[in-house]
Design a protein around this motif. Structure first.
Motif, PDB file in Angstrom:
ATOM      1  N   ASP A 190       0.815  -1.215   0.000  1.00 20.56           N
ATOM      2  CA  ASP A 190       0.000   0.000   0.000  1.00 20.56           C
ATOM      3  C   ASP A 190       0.851   1.268   0.000  1.00 20.56           C
ATOM      4  O   ASP A 190       0.319   2.377  -0.152  1.00 20.56           O
ATOM      5  N   ARG A 191       2.163   1.120   0.123  1.00 24.36           N
ATOM      6  CA  ARG A 191       3.070   2.263   0.067  1.00 24.36           C
ATOM      7  C   ARG A 191       3.908   2.266  -1.218  1.00 24.36           C
ATOM      8  O   ARG A 191       4.750   3.135  -1.396  1.00 24.36           O
ATOM      9  N   VAL A 192       3.666   1.281  -2.078  1.00 26.65           N
ATOM     10  CA  VAL A 192       4.448   1.131  -3.307  1.00 26.65           C
ATOM     11  C   VAL A 192       3.679   1.712  -4.483  1.00 26.65           C
ATOM     12  O   VAL A 192       2.544   1.314  -4.762  1.00 26.65           O
ATOM     13  N   ALA A 193       4.311   2.655  -5.180  1.00 26.88           N
ATOM     14  CA  ALA A 193       3.717   3.221  -6.396  1.00 26.88           C
ATOM     15  C   ALA A 193       4.180   2.468  -7.633  1.00 26.88           C
ATOM     16  O   ALA A 193       3.417   2.304  -8.587  1.00 26.88           O
ATOM     17  N   LEU A 194       5.447   2.013  -7.630  1.00 23.22           N
ATOM     18  CA  LEU A 194       6.025   1.399  -8.825  1.00 23.22           C
ATOM     19  C   LEU A 194       6.968   0.274  -8.444  1.00 23.22           C
ATOM     20  O   LEU A 194       7.812   0.437  -7.553  1.00 23.22           O
ATOM     21  N   VAL A 195       6.816  -0.849  -9.120  1.00 22.63           N
ATOM     22  CA  VAL A 195       7.792  -1.946  -9.073  1.00 22.63           C
ATOM     23  C   VAL A 195       8.526  -1.935 -10.405  1.00 22.63           C
ATOM     24  O   VAL A 195       7.901  -1.997 -11.466  1.00 22.63           O
ATOM     25  N   LEU A 196       9.845  -1.824 -10.368  1.00 22.83           N
ATOM     26  CA  LEU A 196      10.647  -1.795 -11.592  1.00 22.83           C
ATOM     27  C   LEU A 196      11.875  -2.679 -11.392  1.00 22.83           C
ATOM     28  O   LEU A 196      12.870  -2.259 -10.792  1.00 22.83           O
ATOM     29  N   LEU A 197      11.792  -3.903 -11.892  1.00 21.24           N
ATOM     30  CA  LEU A 197      12.845  -4.884 -11.698  1.00 21.24           C
ATOM     31  C   LEU A 197      13.424  -5.324 -13.033  1.00 21.24           C
ATOM     32  O   LEU A 197      12.790  -5.169 -14.078  1.00 21.24           O
ATOM     33  N   GLY A 198      14.624  -5.890 -12.985  1.00 21.01           N
ATOM     34  CA  GLY A 198      15.229  -6.456 -14.178  1.00 21.01           C
ATOM     35  C   GLY A 198      14.723  -7.874 -14.396  1.00 21.01           C
ATOM     36  O   GLY A 198      14.769  -8.706 -13.480  1.00 21.01           O
ATOM     37  N   GLY A 199      14.229  -8.168 -15.596  1.00 26.73           N
ATOM     38  CA  GLY A 199      13.707  -9.502 -15.857  1.00 26.73           C
ATOM     39  C   GLY A 199      14.761 -10.574 -15.652  1.00 26.73           C
ATOM     40  O   GLY A 199      14.510 -11.620 -15.043  1.00 26.73           O
ATOM     41  N   VAL A 200      15.962 -10.351 -16.173  1.00 23.95           N
ATOM     42  CA  VAL A 200      17.141 -11.167 -15.893  1.00 23.95           C
ATOM     43  C   VAL A 200      18.188 -10.232 -15.309  1.00 23.95           C
ATOM     44  O   VAL A 200      18.532  -9.222 -15.912  1.00 23.95           O
ATOM     45  N   ASN A 201      18.667 -10.563 -14.125  1.00 29.38           N
ATOM     46  CA  ASN A 201      19.620  -9.688 -13.461  1.00 29.38           C
ATOM     47  C   ASN A 201      20.955  -9.678 -14.192  1.00 29.38           C
ATOM     48  O   ASN A 201      21.511 -10.739 -14.509  1.00 29.38           O
ATOM     49  N   TYR A 202      21.475  -8.485 -14.429  1.00 26.27           N
ATOM     50  CA  TYR A 202      22.698  -8.352 -15.226  1.00 26.27           C
ATOM     51  C   TYR A 202      23.910  -8.980 -14.556  1.00 26.27           C
ATOM     52  O   TYR A 202      24.829  -9.468 -15.230  1.00 26.27           O
ATOM     53  N   LEU A 203      23.926  -9.016 -13.210  1.00 24.75           N
ATOM     54  CA  LEU A 203      25.115  -9.471 -12.494  1.00 24.75           C
ATOM     55  C   LEU A 203      25.103 -10.978 -12.272  1.00 24.75           C
ATOM     56  O   LEU A 203      26.091 -11.665 -12.551  1.00 24.75           O
ATOM     57  N   THR A 204      23.995 -11.492 -11.787  1.00 21.43           N
ATOM     58  CA  THR A 204      23.929 -12.915 -11.431  1.00 21.43           C
ATOM     59  C   THR A 204      23.344 -13.786 -12.543  1.00 21.43           C
ATOM     60  O   THR A 204      23.503 -15.001 -12.515  1.00 21.43           O
ATOM     61  N   GLY A 205      22.632 -13.176 -13.505  1.00 21.50           N
ATOM     62  CA  GLY A 205      21.968 -13.963 -14.531  1.00 21.50           C
ATOM     63  C   GLY A 205      20.662 -14.572 -14.074  1.00 21.50           C
ATOM     64  O   GLY A 205      20.059 -15.377 -14.804  1.00 21.50           O
ATOM     65  N   GLU A 206      20.174 -14.198 -12.884  1.00 26.12           N
ATOM     66  CA  GLU A 206      18.918 -14.755 -12.379  1.00 26.12           C
ATOM     67  C   GLU A 206      17.726 -14.260 -13.199  1.00 26.12           C
ATOM     68  O   GLU A 206      17.583 -13.071 -13.447  1.00 26.12           O
ATOM     69  N   LEU A 207      16.863 -15.197 -13.599  1.00 24.19           N
ATOM     70  CA  LEU A 207      15.595 -14.871 -14.244  1.00 24.19           C
ATOM     71  C   LEU A 207      14.530 -14.777 -13.166  1.00 24.19           C
ATOM     72  O   LEU A 207      14.207 -15.771 -12.503  1.00 24.19           O
ATOM     73  N   LEU A 208      13.986 -13.583 -12.972  1.00 23.51           N
ATOM     74  CA  LEU A 208      12.932 -13.415 -11.981  1.00 23.51           C
ATOM     75  C   LEU A 208      11.624 -13.987 -12.501  1.00 23.51           C
ATOM     76  O   LEU A 208      11.401 -14.096 -13.715  1.00 23.51           O
ATOM     77  N   ASP A 209      10.734 -14.330 -11.581  1.00 25.28           N
ATOM     78  CA  ASP A 209       9.427 -14.867 -11.935  1.00 25.28           C
ATOM     79  C   ASP A 209       8.522 -13.694 -12.308  1.00 25.28           C
ATOM     80  O   ASP A 209       7.792 -13.153 -11.477  1.00 25.28           O
ATOM     81  N   ILE A 210       8.594 -13.299 -13.569  1.00 22.83           N
ATOM     82  CA  ILE A 210       7.898 -12.095 -14.016  1.00 22.83           C
ATOM     83  C   ILE A 210       6.392 -12.184 -13.803  1.00 22.83           C
ATOM     84  O   ILE A 210       5.783 -11.252 -13.261  1.00 22.83           O
ATOM     85  N   PRO A 211       5.721 -13.285 -14.192  1.00 25.62           N
ATOM     86  CA  PRO A 211       4.272 -13.303 -13.984  1.00 25.62           C
ATOM     87  C   PRO A 211       3.864 -13.283 -12.522  1.00 25.62           C
ATOM     88  O   PRO A 211       2.891 -12.591 -12.149  1.00 25.62           O
ATOM     89  N   ALA A 212       4.584 -14.015 -11.648  1.00 27.27           N
ATOM     90  CA  ALA A 212       4.206 -14.045 -10.230  1.00 27.27           C
ATOM     91  C   ALA A 212       4.422 -12.686  -9.566  1.00 27.27           C
ATOM     92  O   ALA A 212       3.571 -12.212  -8.795  1.00 27.27           O
ATOM     93  N   ILE A 213       5.542 -12.047  -9.859  1.00 28.57           N
ATOM     94  CA  ILE A 213       5.826 -10.746  -9.244  1.00 28.57           C
ATOM     95  C   ILE A 213       4.888  -9.683  -9.798  1.00 28.57           C
ATOM     96  O   ILE A 213       4.410  -8.803  -9.066  1.00 28.57           O
ATOM     97  N   THR A 214       4.597  -9.758 -11.097  1.00 31.94           N
ATOM     98  CA  THR A 214       3.650  -8.804 -11.682  1.00 31.94           C
ATOM     99  C   THR A 214       2.289  -8.931 -11.019  1.00 31.94           C
ATOM    100  O   THR A 214       1.661  -7.923 -10.664  1.00 31.94           O
ATOM    101  N   ALA A 215       1.827 -10.158 -10.837  1.00 36.18           N
ATOM    102  CA  ALA A 215       0.522 -10.365 -10.204  1.00 36.18           C
ATOM    103  C   ALA A 215       0.514  -9.830  -8.778  1.00 36.18           C
ATOM    104  O   ALA A 215      -0.468  -9.204  -8.345  1.00 36.18           O
TER     105      ALA A 215
END
Length: 440
Positions: A190-215
């Motif tokens: 309720d205090r967050v206006a914007l979530v802005l994440l990297g789909g694949v992190n440039y440093l570690t190569g981690e692929l975030l769960d885009i659909p779960a985090i978006t939901a």
């Protein structure tokens, strides 16, 4: 470690094993220019830095020269009379870009550069109000994203140190857990206006769960955007179906469109044509059908093209078009399948290398949680110095992120199993075994 079988990766098995795999699972390397080796005994580099700059497709030069020739022959009339007329040129890129990111043509456009696009999108989608002011990013976000969101906070009169929330992995871990991101959004959304994440992190190569985090972000009432610089052309995307609010990406990494190449934008169709959504506007923001009426008030179309400002640079669009045609021809599903095989093989080779050396792979082991990048943390010395030695002594081009991470990206379009074997063998030769007290 278990004893390798005839089909499993092994440094000792050497080139013959890698060559056999390349025969049975070939790349499209012949379609690209591969830099010559600067060291070692091979004529071509083992190029594993496509996550920083992709290789040049062989078709790019002739296609670009054809556009230049049209300028020479037609002058200003090329806007309408060139074989690929300049006035609607950007439309040639729309459908293939949409297919690549899982968007609809009305939601997708190629324009500008990545951080410029992020700022243009945040003009519309970062609207802090009341207690809802926070911007959530990952702590290991690419610095440009950090600079962008902090400057947006300042632009709105907010303290970036209070406004920007940097989500960190758990102590002793290198990658964010999806449940930690979604948990934060459930507790503090309720205090967050914007979530802005990297789909694949440039440093570690981690692929975030885009659909779960978006939901989770949308359920919390926040706008959810994604920086897909390391995801587009690397992993399959379905931005429309995942209900992503907006996304932006560059095209000089996995899309192989050249240094500083034009970037792309997605905005979900629910936002298109919304008269209450603020935007910056310019000549190309108005409807194409009435653009040359030269009226003083813009009439933006109900598409993402309303976010365009300037007319597109034709000679910069050509390489993007050529690259997108290649992705259409090969197919993202086939590339992802080969990526899983190739990256998994490199991972097993690196397991052998890191077993008794001061090295560790920080990329998630689960193939579903990564793209084609494997990041190796070195226990001592400089990552930059190590990549210089890899290049100059062995002809292996990798990418350093100081102080201690070396990134290897076996790009499925053009990297080979032999490239992977060369990289792992060179790393083993340059980094001494712990039992011998050696270091990078």
């Amino acid at each position: 470690m278990s004893t390798p079988t005839a089909d499993s990766p092994s440094l000792a098995a050497g080139e013959a094993q890698a060559r056999r795999l390349d025969e049975s699972d070939p790349s499209h390397r012949h379609l690209f220019h591969v830099p010559p080796a600067d060291g070692g005994s091979y004529s071509e580099s083992a190029y594993l830095a496509g996550n920083s700059l992709g290789l040049q497709p062989r078709a790019t030069r002739d296609e670009l020269l054809a556009d230049l020739d049209a300028w020479g022959r037609l002058g200003v009339e090329g806007h309408l009379e060139a074989e690929r007329a300049w006035l609607p040129y950007h439309e040639l890129l729309t459908a293939p870009a949409a297919r690549l990111v899982g968007g609809r043509p009305a939601e997708t456009v190629v324009m500008n550069s990545l951080t410029v696009n992020l700022h243009l999108l945040m003009v519309s989608f970062y609207r802090p109000a009341g207690a809802r002011t926070r911007i959530v990013i990952e702590d290991a976000a690419f610095p440009s994203d950090s600079y962008a969101v902090r400057s947006q906070a300042r632009f709105h009169g907010l303290d970036p140190d209070d406004t920007v929330v940097r989500l960190r992995p758990r102590p002793g871990e290198d990658a964010l857990r999806t449940e930690d991101v979604t948990g934060y959004l459930a507790a503090e959304g309720d205090r967050v206006a914007l979530v802005l994440l990297g789909g694949v992190n440039y440093l570690t190569g981690e692929l975030l769960d885009i659909p779960a985090i978006t939901a989770a972000g949308r359920a919390a009432g926040a706008v959810v955007g994604w920086d897909l610089a390391h995801a587009v052309g690397n992993v399959p995307l379905a931005l429309h179906d995942w209900d992503v609010d907006f996304a932006a990406w560059c095209s000089y990494k996995y899309l192989n469109s050249g240094p500083g190449a034009l970037a792309g934008v997605f905005a979900h169709e629910r936002h298109l044509g919304d008269p209450n959504l603020p935007r910056f506007e310019g000549w190309w923001s108005t409807a194409a059908a009435t653009r040359f009426e030269m009226t003083p008030v813009a009439r933006p179309p109900a598409t993402v093209e309303a976010w365009q400002i300037s007319n597109p640079p034709i000679f910069a669009m050509g390489p993007v078009r050529t690259s997108l045609e290649l992705f259409d021809a090969v197919g993202m599903s086939a590339l992802r399948a080969r990526s899983l095989r190739l990256t998994g093989w490199l991972e097993q080779l690196l397991d052998e290398v890191t077993a008794d050396r001061p090295l560790s792979v920080v990329t998630p082991r689960d193939p579903a949680r990564r793209g084609c990048q494997l990041s190796v943390r070195i226990g001592a010395g400089s990552a930059g110095e190590l990549t210089k030695r890899l290049r100059h002594e062995y002809g292996v081009i990798a990418d350093a992120r100081e102080p201690d991470v070396v990134r290897f990206a076996p790009v499925p379009l053009y990297s080979t199993y032999h490239d992977c074997w060369r990289a792992a063998s060179a790393l083993a030769a340059l980094v001494g075994q712990s039992t011998k007290g050696g270091s990078a």
